[in-house]
Design an enzyme around this catalytic site. Structure first.
Site, mmCIF file in Angstrom:
data_model
loop_
_atom_site.group_PDB
_atom_site.id
_atom_site.type_symbol
_atom_site.label_atom_id
_atom_site.label_comp_id
_atom_site.label_asym_id
_atom_site.label_seq_id
_atom_site.Cartn_x
_atom_site.Cartn_y
_atom_site.Cartn_z
ATOM 1 N N GLY A 155 24.853 63.414 -6.884
ATOM 2 C CA GLY A 155 25.192 62.521 -6.824
ATOM 3 C C GLY A 155 26.447 62.454 -7.758
ATOM 4 O O GLY A 155 27.730 63.778 -7.513
ATOM 5 N N TRP A 163 27.228 59.954 2.410
ATOM 6 C CA TRP A 163 27.802 59.257 1.548
ATOM 7 C C TRP A 163 29.212 59.522 2.154
ATOM 8 O O TRP A 163 30.248 59.190 1.250
ATOM 9 C CB TRP A 163 27.802 58.718 0.352
ATOM 10 C CG TRP A 163 26.149 58.265 -0.284
ATOM 11 C CD1 TRP A 163 25.489 58.981 -0.630
ATOM 12 C CD2 TRP A 163 25.764 56.874 0.570
ATOM 13 N NE1 TRP A 163 24.232 58.172 -0.999
ATOM 14 C CE2 TRP A 163 24.367 57.242 0.171
ATOM 15 C CE3 TRP A 163 26.048 55.861 1.719
ATOM 16 C CZ2 TRP A 163 23.287 55.544 0.851
ATOM 17 C CZ3 TRP A 163 25.446 54.795 1.788
ATOM 18 C CH2 TRP A 163 23.606 54.798 1.337
ATOM 19 N N GLY A 212 34.245 66.621 1.037
ATOM 20 C CA GLY A 212 32.825 66.090 1.406
ATOM 21 C C GLY A 212 32.002 67.299 0.352
ATOM 22 O O GLY A 212 32.502 67.974 0.320
ATOM 23 N N LEU A 213 31.169 66.338 -0.936
ATOM 24 C CA LEU A 213 31.128 66.765 -2.011
ATOM 25 C C LEU A 213 29.614 66.155 -1.768
ATOM 26 O O LEU A 213 28.031 66.955 -2.418
ATOM 27 C CB LEU A 213 32.214 66.413 -3.224
ATOM 28 C CG LEU A 213 31.318 67.156 -4.567
ATOM 29 C CD1 LEU A 213 30.927 68.367 -4.989
ATOM 30 C CD2 LEU A 213 32.001 66.168 -6.714
ATOM 31 N N THR A 214 29.386 64.718 -1.900
ATOM 32 C CA THR A 214 28.412 64.242 -2.257
ATOM 33 C C THR A 214 27.067 64.938 -1.351
ATOM 34 O O THR A 214 27.015 65.323 0.044
ATOM 35 C CB THR A 214 27.740 63.216 -2.420
ATOM 36 O OG1 THR A 214 29.217 62.515 -3.521
ATOM 37 C CG2 THR A 214 27.221 62.273 -2.642
ATOM 38 N N GLU A 226 32.784 57.604 -6.689
ATOM 39 C CA GLU A 226 34.151 58.467 -7.560
ATOM 40 C C GLU A 226 33.789 59.235 -8.477
ATOM 41 O O GLU A 226 34.852 58.977 -9.298
ATOM 42 C CB GLU A 226 35.567 58.241 -6.877
ATOM 43 C CG GLU A 226 36.332 58.620 -5.972
ATOM 44 C CD GLU A 226 38.073 59.022 -6.066
ATOM 45 O OE1 GLU A 226 38.607 58.071 -4.861
ATOM 46 O OE2 GLU A 226 38.516 59.145 -6.471
ATOM 47 N N ILE A 250 36.070 29.983 -9.667
ATOM 48 C CA ILE A 250 37.264 28.617 -9.241
ATOM 49 C C ILE A 250 36.784 27.996 -7.984
ATOM 50 O O ILE A 250 37.541 27.144 -8.366
ATOM 51 C CB ILE A 250 38.313 29.177 -10.010
ATOM 52 C CG1 ILE A 250 39.084 30.351 -11.177
ATOM 53 C CG2 ILE A 250 39.925 28.455 -9.460
ATOM 54 C CD1 ILE A 250 39.453 30.822 -12.116
ATOM 55 N N HIS A 251 37.369 28.657 -7.121
ATOM 56 C CA HIS A 251 36.831 28.121 -5.867
ATOM 57 C C HIS A 251 35.803 27.749 -5.258
ATOM 58 O O HIS A 251 36.059 26.784 -4.382
ATOM 59 C CB HIS A 251 37.076 29.169 -4.798
ATOM 60 C CG HIS A 251 38.887 30.027 -5.061
ATOM 61 N ND1 HIS A 251 39.025 30.576 -5.274
ATOM 62 C CD2 HIS A 251 39.416 29.248 -4.006
ATOM 63 C CE1 HIS A 251 40.841 30.837 -5.147
ATOM 64 N NE2 HIS A 251 40.385 30.551 -4.194
#
Lengths: 388, 267
Positions: A131, A156, A124-126, A364, A338-339
């Protein structure tokens, strides 16, 4: 220089790859479509050691170090980025902060359950207004007798809706700001006053639940301080520095999966009377993907080696995350091209990889922050200090 | 109770392509895996040992042990060691490697070696092997070994359980399952896909692979085998002939039977 993986890391990769192919791959589409994680299945992965790969066996981990952890993240992200993100946040930042700076007593109390996946952890930082400017956090921790009262919000947060334990950075001295004024706490989510918001609706990583965390006067005993009072920011920055390496490994897995799928397709798809593998435009795209992936692979595992051998790694780790996220997005985008139309179809798995990859350049530590970190390390080598 | 499990590393079937037109085998990447039916055999052994350990019966004082066995030439020593370490990581208690100049595709020779290992180790109650080995004609190993040891043999087992010293084996045959009982000691061939092999736990892999000397090595002379009987001589290699168009038969069963008899008579 010996560039081979040790026998134990080779055996570990083989087991992880088999589990991912046999057990995780059949689940990946449903996990993305429903956003639900099967807790029974996560517990099964935990028993095999998937939730504690780098941590010492004495604390319930596998003891495979950063190299083993990078192997895990590469193999998981190759198959299911949502599950990789759940485990990545759990090990790479949440449990990692405890492992780096927790006291032996705190580690003994929490790490065994976390390393075996019995408890899920979140970091739990943000916050809503913090941010990239992590120092701008406002969640307060006020000392009251033998405990701290935590009040505020985190936003978040990966694993927010499913976490049993959250490592939280809170302001303990508003006058000092983040440097000297913030402290880490280990908070159990069943404590009074903790709640989480609804899972966020995101472009990708639908199976990785993310939410707001509310701390409404949550009482946290002093014994649950992680590291030292006032040095929380240092702990969290150290954790983020090391978390970048395994994130680079995860993006490597995503890029490799894109190349593998593209190679299968170009053998099979014929246009103008022959497989498209025969066309130079396709060959050049494949070659460019392979070149990027080889470079990233060498960088990631060399950086893991630096970590495991206690050498400086901050610059290399920042580069892992920076170029890894951009390489993964590029490779997945080329594979989609490519697909052709099949790449856009929701009946096929490529578009899921494309949606899942975008977050790489943002979470991060955004790639802008990574550039600041890398420049800061570079300039420090020539005597210029530019720490923001 | 001691259960011996025979393990063969084989070239990964997904790693090579057989191209009949070029009359060549193209090896795309060097990769080896444990013979799939052997993984089922190891899993069956581990389950039997676990079940045995939870039951206390007279004479059960020494518990239950799974012993993994692999035969290898010197060139394949590292591969065989890795195979045996995999078995140890999954829970086998011992790993034995017979390393010598061995004709590994010759069922008679392999049988003789395994028989000698059983005698050398002593106290083996059950030998489990995979019912088929993908790159060699060793499906005959089970019955040959049982004959050499004069033990009962059960083929293509889907389920093996133990009650005291009697094995209950369920075999899939035609459109039914058959149950067999066999007294220990016995040899049982385990059918491929008959169980879900367990994964080794990360911590067990790390412990096993970081320890030295976890595999016991034996040579032919240590097994008192100066010479091995061989029934095969390598003459050359070629692809089997193209499958020819067969005969289409019409009529009722009796008419068709007459036609088949006629074809066979002229073969």
């Amino acid at each position: 220089m010996d560039f081979t993986f040790s026998p134990q890391h080779t055996a570990l990769r083989r087991m992880i790859r088999e589990v991912c192919e046999e057990e995780l791959r059949p689940r990946a589409e449903k996990v993305d479509r429903t956003g639900q994680q099967d807790r029974e299945f996560l517990r099964f992965l935990g028993e095999l050691g998937f939730f504690g790969i780098p941590f010492p066996q004495e604390y319930g981990g596998v003891g495979a170090g950063e190299t083993g952890y990078c192997i895990l993240m590469e193999e998981l992200d190759r198959v299911c980025p949502s599950t990789a993100t759940i485990i990545g946040a759990h090990i790479g930042i949440a449990a990692m902060s405890l492992s780096l700076d927790g006291s032996p007593d705190l580690k003994k109390r929490y790490l065994p359950d976390i390393a075996t996946g019995k408890k899920i952890a979140a970091f739990g930082l943000t916050e809503p207004s913090a941010g990239s400017d992590a120092a701008g956090i406002q969640l307060r921790a006020t000392l009251e007798g033998d405990s701290y009262i935590l009040d505020g919000q985190k936003m978040w947060i990966t694993n927010g809706p499913i976490a049993d334990v959250v490592m939280v950075l809170a302001v303990t001295d508003a006058t000092l700001g983040a440097r000297g004024g913030a402290t880490c706490f280990v908070v159990e989510t069943q404590w009074e006053g903790f709640s989480h918001g609804k899972p966020e609706k995101k472009m990708g990583l639908h199976g990785s639940p993310t939410s707001l965390l509310n701390f409404d006067e949550v009482r946290v005993p002093k014994e649950n301080i992680l590291g030292d009072v006032g040095l929380g920011f240092v702990t969290f920055m150290k954790t983020l520095d090391i978390g970048r390496v395994s994130l680079g490994a995860a993006t490597l897995g995503g890029a490799q999966a894109a190349l593998d799928q593209a190679l299968k397709w170009v053998k099979h798809r014929t246009q103008f009377g022959r497989p498209i593998a025969n066309m130079q435009s396709i060959q050049f795209m494949l070659a460019d993907m392979a070149a990027d992936i080889e470079a990233l692979r060498s960088l990631v595992y060399r950086t893991a080696w630096l970590v495991d051998n206690h050498k400086p790694f901050i610059k290399e780790a920042g580069i892992c995350k920076l170029i890894g996220s951009e390489i993964a997005s590029r490779c997945i985008d080329k594979a989609l091209q490519i697909h052709g139309a099949l790449g856009l179809s929701r009946e096929f798995h490529l578009e899921r990889g494309w949606r899942d990859a975008r977050i790489g350049e943002i979470f991060e530590g955004t790639n802008e922050i990574q550039r600041i970190v890398i420049a800061s390390e570079l300039l420090q080598e020539v005597g210029v200090r530019i720490r923001p | 109770m001691n259960i011996l499990v025979l393990l063969h590393p084989i070239r990964d079937p997904g790693s090579f392509i057989v191209n009949r037109r070029a009359q060549k085998v193209f090896i795309n990447r060097e990769n080896y895996v444990l013979n799939p039916a052997d993984r089922n055999a190891l899993e069956a052994a581990l389950r039997l040992a676990e079940a045995r350990r939870t039951v206390s019966t007279p004479g059960n004082g020494h518990g239950a042990h799974v012993i993994a066995l692999t035969l290898a030439t010197p060139a394949q020593a590292a591969l065989a060691e890795d195979t045996l370490r995999q078995a140890l990581s999954c829970g086998a208690e011992r790993a034995v490697l017979v390393q010598d100049d061995l004709p590994l595709a010759d069922a008679a020779a392999v049988t003789t070696v395994v028989q000698r290992v059983v005698e050398h180790l002593g106290g083996i109650d059950l030998v489990l092997c995979g019912a088929e080995v993908l790159d060699r004609d060793l499906g005959q190993l089970g019955p040959r070994l049982a004959a050499a040891l004069d033990w009962p043999f059960v083929a293509e087992a889907h389920q093996v359980t133990l009650r005291d010293n009697t094995l209950n084996v369920v075999v899939a045959a035609d459109r039914a399952f058959r149950g067999y009982e066999a007294a220990l000691p016995a040899v049982v061939a385990i059918a491929p896909h008959s169980n879900k092999p367990r994964y080794a736990r990360g911590r067990d892999l790390f412990s096993v692979y970081t320890q030295a000397n976890v595999v016991e090595t034996l040579t032919l002379s240590e097994l008192d085998l100066p010479a091995l009987p061989t029934t095969l001589e390598w003459v050359g290699e070629a692809f089997p002939p193209e499958r020819e168009l067969g005969h289409k038969l019409d009529g009722d069963v009796d008419e068709m039977a007459k036609q088949v008899a006629g074809i066979l008579a002229n073969y």
